[in-house]
Write a protein that holds these residues in place. Structure first.
Motif, mmCIF file in Angstrom:
data_model
loop_
_atom_site.group_PDB
_atom_site.id
_atom_site.type_symbol
_atom_site.label_atom_id
_atom_site.label_comp_id
_atom_site.label_asym_id
_atom_site.label_seq_id
_atom_site.Cartn_x
_atom_site.Cartn_y
_atom_site.Cartn_z
ATOM 1 N N MET A 1 48.386 34.962 30.261
ATOM 2 C CA MET A 1 48.704 33.530 30.181
ATOM 3 C C MET A 1 47.594 32.719 30.830
ATOM 4 N N SER A 2 47.150 31.680 30.151
ATOM 5 C CA SER A 2 46.102 30.812 30.684
ATOM 6 C C SER A 2 46.737 29.587 31.348
ATOM 7 N N PHE A 3 46.517 29.441 32.634
ATOM 8 C CA PHE A 3 47.077 28.328 33.393
ATOM 9 C C PHE A 3 46.151 27.108 33.394
ATOM 10 N N ASN A 4 44.856 27.364 33.265
ATOM 11 C CA ASN A 4 43.844 26.315 33.383
ATOM 12 C C ASN A 4 42.913 26.314 32.178
ATOM 13 N N PRO A 5 42.184 25.208 31.975
ATOM 14 C CA PRO A 5 41.086 25.246 31.000
ATOM 15 C C PRO A 5 40.138 26.389 31.354
ATOM 16 N N GLN A 6 39.748 27.163 30.366
ATOM 17 C CA GLN A 6 38.911 28.332 30.616
ATOM 18 C C GLN A 6 37.468 27.907 30.880
ATOM 19 N N LEU A 7 36.937 28.382 31.993
ATOM 20 C CA LEU A 7 35.585 28.007 32.415
ATOM 21 C C LEU A 7 34.643 29.169 32.107
ATOM 22 N N ALA A 8 33.964 29.076 30.988
ATOM 23 C CA ALA A 8 33.088 30.164 30.557
ATOM 24 C C ALA A 8 31.621 29.758 30.526
ATOM 25 N N ASP A 9 31.338 28.518 30.167
ATOM 26 C CA ASP A 9 29.961 28.056 30.024
ATOM 27 C C ASP A 9 29.624 27.133 31.194
ATOM 28 N N TRP A 10 28.783 27.624 32.113
ATOM 29 C CA TRP A 10 28.444 26.854 33.315
ATOM 30 C C TRP A 10 27.141 26.077 33.166
ATOM 31 N N ARG A 11 26.485 26.172 32.025
ATOM 32 C CA ARG A 11 25.194 25.518 31.852
ATOM 33 C C ARG A 11 25.346 23.998 31.986
ATOM 34 N N ILE A 214 35.886 36.410 40.689
ATOM 35 C CA ILE A 214 36.240 34.992 40.666
ATOM 36 C C ILE A 214 35.805 34.351 39.356
ATOM 37 N N LEU A 215 34.571 34.599 38.943
ATOM 38 C CA LEU A 215 34.100 34.028 37.679
ATOM 39 C C LEU A 215 34.911 34.555 36.493
ATOM 40 N N LYS A 216 35.311 35.810 36.562
ATOM 41 C CA LYS A 216 36.144 36.371 35.498
ATOM 42 C C LYS A 216 37.496 35.660 35.453
ATOM 43 N N GLY A 217 38.063 35.389 36.620
ATOM 44 C CA GLY A 217 39.338 34.677 36.676
ATOM 45 C C GLY A 217 39.234 33.267 36.123
ATOM 46 N N TRP A 218 38.152 32.567 36.479
ATOM 47 C CA TRP A 218 37.937 31.220 35.930
ATOM 48 C C TRP A 218 37.764 31.276 34.410
ATOM 49 N N ARG A 219 37.068 32.302 33.950
ATOM 50 C CA ARG A 219 36.817 32.446 32.515
ATOM 51 C C ARG A 219 38.126 32.654 31.751
ATOM 52 N N GLY A 221 41.005 31.430 32.793
ATOM 53 C CA GLY A 221 41.915 30.331 33.055
ATOM 54 C C GLY A 221 43.058 30.706 33.994
ATOM 55 N N GLU A 222 42.845 31.693 34.842
ATOM 56 C CA GLU A 222 43.897 32.154 35.742
ATOM 57 C C GLU A 222 44.187 31.130 36.836
ATOM 58 N N PHE A 223 45.411 31.156 37.333
ATOM 59 C CA PHE A 223 45.729 30.362 38.526
ATOM 60 C C PHE A 223 45.417 31.188 39.766
ATOM 61 N N GLU A 224 46.071 32.335 39.927
ATOM 62 C CA GLU A 224 45.761 33.177 41.082
ATOM 63 C C GLU A 224 44.784 34.269 40.672
ATOM 64 N N ILE A 225 43.689 34.332 41.402
ATOM 65 C CA ILE A 225 42.664 35.348 41.181
ATOM 66 C C ILE A 225 42.695 36.260 42.399
ATOM 67 N N HIS A 226 43.230 37.454 42.241
ATOM 68 C CA HIS A 226 43.331 38.374 43.384
ATOM 69 C C HIS A 226 42.621 39.684 43.058
ATOM 70 N N PHE A 227 42.017 40.271 44.061
ATOM 71 C CA PHE A 227 41.196 41.467 43.865
ATOM 72 C C PHE A 227 40.913 42.106 45.215
ATOM 73 N N PRO A 228 40.542 43.415 45.216
ATOM 74 C CA PRO A 228 40.624 44.353 44.101
ATOM 75 C C PRO A 228 42.081 44.727 43.840
ATOM 76 N N LYS A 229 42.462 44.779 42.594
ATOM 77 C CA LYS A 229 43.877 44.908 42.242
ATOM 78 C C LYS A 229 44.482 46.225 42.694
ATOM 79 N N ARG A 230 43.661 47.260 42.894
ATOM 80 C CA ARG A 230 44.204 48.527 43.386
ATOM 81 C C ARG A 230 44.753 48.369 44.804
ATOM 82 N N PHE A 231 44.366 47.297 45.491
ATOM 83 C CA PHE A 231 44.897 46.989 46.824
ATOM 84 C C PHE A 231 45.855 45.801 46.783
ATOM 85 N N THR A 232 45.478 44.742 46.076
ATOM 86 C CA THR A 232 46.278 43.519 46.108
ATOM 87 C C THR A 232 47.638 43.686 45.427
#
Length: 256
Positions: A1-11, A214-219, A221-232
């Motif tokens: 599910m995308s919570f935010n506008p997806q941030l993929a192009d930072w140029r 973090i950049l992957k999460g923004w790309r 459109g995630e709200f919560e970006i947590h990592f590394p998932k094997r721990f979180t």
């Protein structure tokens, strides 16, 4: 599910990272610069910021103390004079081990000023402009330490829990305004803060690895970006347990 506008192009996008002299903040600033963003970096360590700017052509340093509300306002005005702001990220942090048996009010207040109030000062500085432009993104770095009470985290944990609640409320309030909000909850990352820890840190990762998450999460459109998932993921399960089971598990895991 995308919570935010997806941030993929930072140029050509303008980003401001507050707390970017080392660790996750600096690594994320590096990754955004490599992706073509116009990067502004702030922190108290002016020398570290100058080194970053020297090795990242076009980047701009805005040295400041995050506990100085006026300094954040002034820096924001300087940045906003160059054009719209696309991302403001609060990654400043302060951490000292503290237990209730050695309660230290000065340490409690210092954590609050840096970890939480600084984020409020950033919001005060940029939110009016983001609302006026009807675009942009706010990202707050919290921690899995904010998920539940932990021994030796009397000062740090509550400030990170406050950031979680703040980000959730910001998201609800700003969802229809065109402004994205993300919450970053890392596990253990190899930074000057975690270098203080005298215990084994499971699933420890590097700042560049954190930045890529973090950049992957923004790309996405995630709200919560947590990592590394094997721990979180385990920390999320712990948070769901009833208090009796949770307290017992925390004491068993930490031996404290």
């Amino acid at each position: 599910m995308s919570f935010n506008p997806q941030l993929a192009d930072w140029r050509g996008k303008t980003v401001w990272l507050v707390g970017a002299s080392s660790g996750i903040g600096q690594a994320t600033a590096h990754a955004l610069h490599a992706a073509g963003a116009n990067v502004f970096v702030s922190a108290r360590n002016a020398e570290a910021l100058a080194g970053f700017v020297q090795s990242h052509p076009g980047a701009v340093a805005l040295p400041l103390d995050v506990t100085d509300r006026l300094a954040l306002k002034t820096a924001a005005q300087t940045l906003l004079a160059t054009g719209p702001l696309d991302l403001a990220m609060y990654c400043a942090g302060y951490y000292k081990e503290l237990r209730a048996t050695a309660f230290d009010l000065a340490e409690m207040l210092r954590h609050n000023e840096v970890n939480y109030c600084g984020a409020l000062y950033l919001l005060d500085a940029v939110l009016p402009a983001l609302l006026a432009q009807k675009s942009g993104h706010i990202s707050l770095i919290s921690s899995v330490a904010g998920y539940t009470g932990l021994p030796q985290s009397l000062a740090y944990g509550p400030t990170k829990a406050a950031l979680i609640n703040l980000a959730e409320t910001l998201y609800l309030d700003l969802k229809d305004s065109g402004i994205g909000v993300s919450l970053v909850c890392p596990g253990f990352v190899e930074t000057p803060l975690t270098a203080q820890n005298q215990f084994s840190m499971p699933a420890l990762i590097t700042p560049p690895q954190a930045a890529q998450e973090i950049l992957k999460g923004w790309r996405k459109g995630e709200f919560e970006i947590h990592f590394p998932k094997r721990f979180t993921h385990w920390m999320k399960i712990l948070r769901l347990l009833p208090y009796g089971a949770r307290f017992a598990a925390v004491r068993r895991i930490t031996s404290l």
